[in-house]
Design an enzyme around this catalytic site. Structure first.
Site, mmCIF file in Angstrom:
data_model
loop_
_atom_site.group_PDB
_atom_site.id
_atom_site.type_symbol
_atom_site.label_atom_id
_atom_site.label_comp_id
_atom_site.label_asym_id
_atom_site.label_seq_id
_atom_site.Cartn_x
_atom_site.Cartn_y
_atom_site.Cartn_z
ATOM 1 N N GLY A 11 1.217 0.318 12.476
ATOM 2 C CA GLY A 11 1.425 0.805 10.974
ATOM 3 C C GLY A 11 0.269 0.770 10.131
ATOM 4 N N GLY A 13 -0.809 0.929 6.985
ATOM 5 C CA GLY A 13 -0.857 1.483 5.541
ATOM 6 C C GLY A 13 -1.749 0.313 4.763
ATOM 7 N N THR A 14 -1.422 0.039 3.377
ATOM 8 C CA THR A 14 -2.153 -0.767 2.622
ATOM 9 C C THR A 14 -2.621 -2.029 3.368
ATOM 10 O OG1 THR A 14 -1.236 0.338 0.668
ATOM 11 C CG2 THR A 14 -2.224 -1.744 0.348
ATOM 12 N N VAL A 15 -1.325 -2.728 3.682
ATOM 13 C CA VAL A 15 -1.344 -3.820 4.550
ATOM 14 C C VAL A 15 -2.190 -4.070 5.751
ATOM 15 C CG1 VAL A 15 -0.122 -6.168 4.992
ATOM 16 C CG2 VAL A 15 0.516 -5.059 2.984
ATOM 17 N N GLY A 16 -1.693 -2.932 6.483
ATOM 18 C CA GLY A 16 -2.259 -2.850 7.974
ATOM 19 C C GLY A 16 -3.834 -2.678 7.642
ATOM 20 N N GLU A 130 5.185 -14.967 7.366
ATOM 21 C CA GLU A 130 4.865 -15.523 6.276
ATOM 22 C C GLU A 130 4.525 -14.481 5.108
ATOM 23 O OE1 GLU A 130 3.767 -19.162 5.512
ATOM 24 O OE2 GLU A 130 4.291 -18.219 3.821
ATOM 25 N N GLY A 188 -1.082 0.957 -11.260
ATOM 26 C CA GLY A 188 -0.881 0.901 -9.778
ATOM 27 C C GLY A 188 -0.138 -0.378 -9.388
ATOM 28 N N LYS A 206 13.703 -11.629 -0.368
ATOM 29 C CA LYS A 206 12.925 -12.945 -0.403
ATOM 30 C C LYS A 206 13.493 -13.975 -0.654
ATOM 31 C CE LYS A 206 9.123 -10.086 -1.774
ATOM 32 N NZ LYS A 206 8.164 -9.651 -2.881
ATOM 33 N N GLY A 303 -0.098 -6.740 -2.466
ATOM 34 C CA GLY A 303 -1.677 -6.295 -2.595
ATOM 35 C C GLY A 303 -1.829 -6.282 -1.009
#
Lengths: 440, 440
Positions: A11, A13-16, A130, A188, A206, A303
Site C-alpha cells: 500500500g 499512499g502517504t505513509v507507504g 507503534e 490539509g 487508539k 503525517g
C-alpha cells in the site's frame, strides 16, 4: 557485520510513500546505526501513480503479494492499506506465510487485534503497530517497555491532530467549529469527509489499543462511549477559559476498583496541565504509573514522515528480533489477556461543567438547585452572566460540580431540560482534574 | 510459562530500596504482565540500616558480592552504588562474571561508558542504563528504539530536577537564587552540598550519555562546556520574561556541519516552547528527528520510585533478552562509535541576551553599538530601562542579538567590559529558538 533483511511495503499512499522514501534515502544511515542492512525489496500495490510521483524505483513495484510472500529473504511486510476489509484478509495471509507484520492500521488493530495476534502466534511471528497510535510518538513502546513495570492508573491522550487543530483554532482565534473545520481542511489537516476524526471514532480506536496494553486487558471497541467535537460551541470554550480550563478531545482511561473507566470526549483540563499546552496538530499522551508517576509523550500524531518514523522503528525491531521476543514473552497482548470489565458510563465519577440557558426571572436558580440537590449533585461554582445576546430572553447559568456520579448528573439534566424556564438543551462537559500521582 | 530470573541489587540507598520494594511488592503483577518470574534474590551492601528501615527481608541481605556472582541463577546485577570509584571496579567484576549490569550511574557511564561496554561485549552480556538520564522518563529507549530511524538534528533537555525547581521558584515567587536553593533543600529536592547539580555537572553527564546514543558518536565529557545556575540573577529572569522568555538549565546538543555543538547552560527559551512549561522537579527532553520532527518526553527526573521504574524496565529487558539483542546488534553504543568532533564553544552560532550596566549619560549607546558592530554582532532588540535602584548611578541596557558566532560576542563583551562607562561585568545568556523541523 550487517545482517541482511528484506522487507516489503503493501500500500503506497502517504505513509507507504514516506516509509519507502525513508528506507531508501537513509539506507546507509540506518545500516550504520542499526547494524542491519534493511533492503526495501517490494512495493506492493495495484496502482503506482503515487509511488511514481515520488520517483520511487519502478523496479520495486509488484502487484502480486504471493510472489513477495514466496521470497524467503522477506522478513517483514508493512501493511499500509488501511481499513478492516482487504487489509484484514491480507494481514492474515502475510502472517500465515510466516512473515512479520508491521502496521499503522488503528481500525484493524482496535477491531481485530486479538484475532490477528493469535494468527501471528500460531505462525511463530509477530505483529507490530507503534504507528497505529500517536503517529511518530513512541507511546506503545512506553507502555510495553519503557514504563512496563508500572501498574498504570490512568492515561489521558490527545490522539487526533485534526481535532486538536480545530479546537486550538477555535480557542485562539475565536472561530466557530464550522469555520475552524474549514481552515483545517484548507491547511490539509482535515479530510474532505472529516467524520471519523471529528466524531471521535479515530480516537476511540487508539484508546482501545492503548488501554489493552496499558491495563493488560482486552478492550472491546464497541463498548467505549464516544463523543466528538462537532457539537462544541464557542460560548462554552469561552466560559471554560474564564474558569481556567481549555477544552481538548481526550481519550480517557482510568483504572477503578470496579473496572476500567474509558471514554472519548471533549473535556476541560486546567491550563496548568501539560496537555493544555499541546496545540495545533500535535498529539500527546499523559500516562500515570504507580512508580514513575506522571510521564508525557509528545509529538506529531499524523503525517507521512512522522508516521514513517514509527513504522520504520517497528521494521527495525522486526528485523532485529526484539519484536518477536516481546511479542512471545510478554503477556499484555490482547490475544493473551482477559476481556476488560468496563465501568458503565453512568458509573463514571467525575467533575462536570454544565451550562443552562434559563429565563431571566426570580426563583429560577432555586428550581435548578432543587433538582441538582435531589440527585446528589454538589456544586463547586456557579456563574450567572448577563444575557450574551441583546435579543435573547434567556441567560446562561454556568455550573461546575464537585465529583459526582455521571448517571446522577444525566438524570438531573434530563429533569432540568424539562423545566419551562430552561430554554435550550443543557450542555455538559467533563472537567478532568490532574490525576493524582500515587507512588505506591 | 514463566521464565525464572534471579537478580541482585548492589547498593541499597534511595533508588536501591525503591527498586527492591517495587520488585518485591509487585512481583505477581510483574509476572502477570511480563511472563517472567523475576526474583530479587540478593541485596548486596555493607550496611543494611536503610534496607532495614524499609522492612526488607533480612534473608536477602548479603555482604559478599562474590557469592552472588557465583550463583548461576543470577542473570543481572543492579549497580546502585554511585560514583566512579568502587562502582567502576565492581561493575567490571560483575560483567566479567558474565552477569548483565543495570545501572543508574550517570557519572560512571559518562566517564567510563565505552570502556565498560567493551568489557560487557567481551563477556557476551549487556549493560543497561535507562535510569542514568531523566529518572523515570524512558528517554534512552526513545533514542535507541522509538525514534532510532531518525537522523537526530538536535535535542534540548531539562535533565536536572533540582535546578528546574530552583529556577521555577525564582520565576514564580521572585525569590533570589540563594532563597530558592534554601527552599529546595528544605523540600528535600536539593542536597546539602548541591554543587554537582547547580553547577551543571550532573546535566553534563546526561548530555554526554544522550549525545553518544543520539548521534552515534562517542562524546568526551571533559570537552563539553558547562555553566551552572548558581550565578543567575533575578533581574535577568525578569527582563527575559518581558521579552517572552523563561530561563531553564538546558543540556543542548545540535548536529552541525562541522561537528556537534554541545553545552550545558542556563538559556532563555520562548514561553511558547513546550520545555518552558516544565516546572518544579519535572524533567523533559525535546528531540528533533529528520523524519519524526519534534518529540518530547516528560516526567520525574529523580526520586526513588520513578528511578526504580526505569531500573526495573532494564531488569525486565535484561531478563527477557532484548537488552542483549539491542546491545549486540546496534552500532550506536560508545564502544562501537568514533569519537565525536565537538564544535569549539566560540564557533557556536546562536542568539544571545546581553545585559550591561552602564552610566546614564549621553553617547554611551554609541560606544556600545560601535564595539558590537566591529565584531559583527547584529542586534535584534534593545531595551534601556530606568535605573532599577534609586541609589544606582548605572542603568541596565538589555540587548538581544540576531544569530551570531559566540566567539565574536565574547570578544565584544570583553571589550565592552573595559569601557569606563560599563560599571559591572556584562551578563550573557543564550536564547534558544525553536529548532526547525526538517522532514528531509
Amino acid at each position: 557485520m550487517k545482517r541482511p533483511s528484506a522487507v516489503a511495503i503493501l500500500g503506497c499512499g502517504t505513509v507507504g510513500g514516506a516509509t519507502a522514501a525513508l528506507l531508501l534515502s537513509q539506507r546507509s544511515m540506518l545500516a550504520a546505526k542499526t547494524g542491519l542492512d534493511i533492503e526495501l525489496r517490494y512495493i506492493v500495490d495495484k496502482d503506482f501513480s503515487h509511488a511514481e510521483s515520488l520517483n520511487l524505483d519502478p523496479g520495486l513495484f509488484e502487484t502480486e503479494l504471493d510472489k513477495v510472500l514466496a521470497d524467503p529473504d522477506v522478513l517483514a511486510v508493512v501493511e499500509l492499506i488501511g481499513g478492516t476489509g482487504i487489509a484484514r484478509t491480507l494481514t492474515e495471509k502475510i502472517l500465515r506465510a510466516g512473515k512479520r507484520v508491521v502496521t499503522a492500521n488503528k481500525a484493524l488493530l482496535a477491531k481485530h487485534g486479538a484475532e490477528l495476534m493469535a494468527v501471528a502466534r500460531e505462525a511463530g511471528v509477530s505483529i507490530s503497530f507503534e504507528a497505529s497510535c500517536g503517529g511518530g510518538i513512541p507511546i506503545l513502546r512506553a507502555l510495553y517497555d519503557g514504563i512496563l513495570p508500572n501498574r498504570i492508573d490512568a492515561f489521558y491522550g490527545i490522539v487526533n491532530g485534526t481535532c486538536n487543530y480545530i479546537l486550538t483554532e477555535m480557542m485562539q482565534k475565536g472561530n466557530s467549529y464550522q469555520e475552524a473545520l474549514k481552515e483545517a481542511q484548507e491547511a490539509g489537516l482535515a479530510e474532505a469527509d472529516p467524520t471519523l476524526d471529528v466524531t471521535g471514532g479515530d480516537s476511540a480506536h487508539k484508546l482501545a489499543i492503548m488501554s489493552s496494553l496499558a491495563f493488560a486487558q482486552r478492550v472491546d471497541l464497541e463498548s467505549v462511549p464516544v463523543q466528538g467535537i462537532d457539537s462544541l460551541k464557542l460560548i462554552d470554550l469561552n466560559f471554560g477559559r474564564e474558569l481556567g480550563y481549555v477544552v481538548k478531545l481526550l481519550a480517557i482511561a482510568q483504572s477503578e476498583e470496579d473496572g476500567l473507566a474509558l471514554r472519548v470526549r471533549p473535556a476541560f483540563i486546567s491550563t496548568e496541565h501539560p496537555l493544555a499546552w499541546v496545540s495545533g496538530p500535535f498529539n500527546a499522551v499523559s500516562v500515570y504509573g504507580h512508580a514513575v508517576g506522571h510521564t508525557m509523550y509528545y509529538g506529531r500524531g499524523a503525517g507521512g514522515s512522522p508516521t514513517a518514523s514509527a513504522v520504520t522503528a517497528d521494521i527495525i525491531s522486526s528485523c532485529m528480533g526484539t519484536a518477536d521476543t516481546v511479542f512471545s514473552t510478554l503477556n499484555i497482548w490482547p490475544d493473551r489477556t482477559k476481556k476488560a470489565v468496563l465501568l458503565p458510563q453512568e458509573d463514571i465519577q467525575g467533575r462536570y461543567y454544565v451550562r443552562l440557558m434559563v429565563e431571566d426571572q426570580p426563583g429560577v436558580f432555586a428550581q435548578i438547585a432543587g433538582i441538582l440537590g435531589e440527585n446528589q449533585i454538589s456544586l463547586s461554582s456557579v456563574l450567572q452572566k448577563e444575557p450574551y445576546n441583546d435579543k435573547a430572553d434567556a441567560v446562561p447559568v454556568v455550573i461546575t460540580t464537585h465529583s459526582v456520579r455521571e448517571g446522577n448528573l444525566r438524570t438531573a439534566l434530563a429533569a432540568l431540560d424539562k423545566l419551562p424556564v430552561v430554554r435550550e438543551p443543557s450542555i455538559c462537559i467533563e472537567i478532568l482534574d490532574e490525576h493524582e500521582e500515587i507512588f505506591a
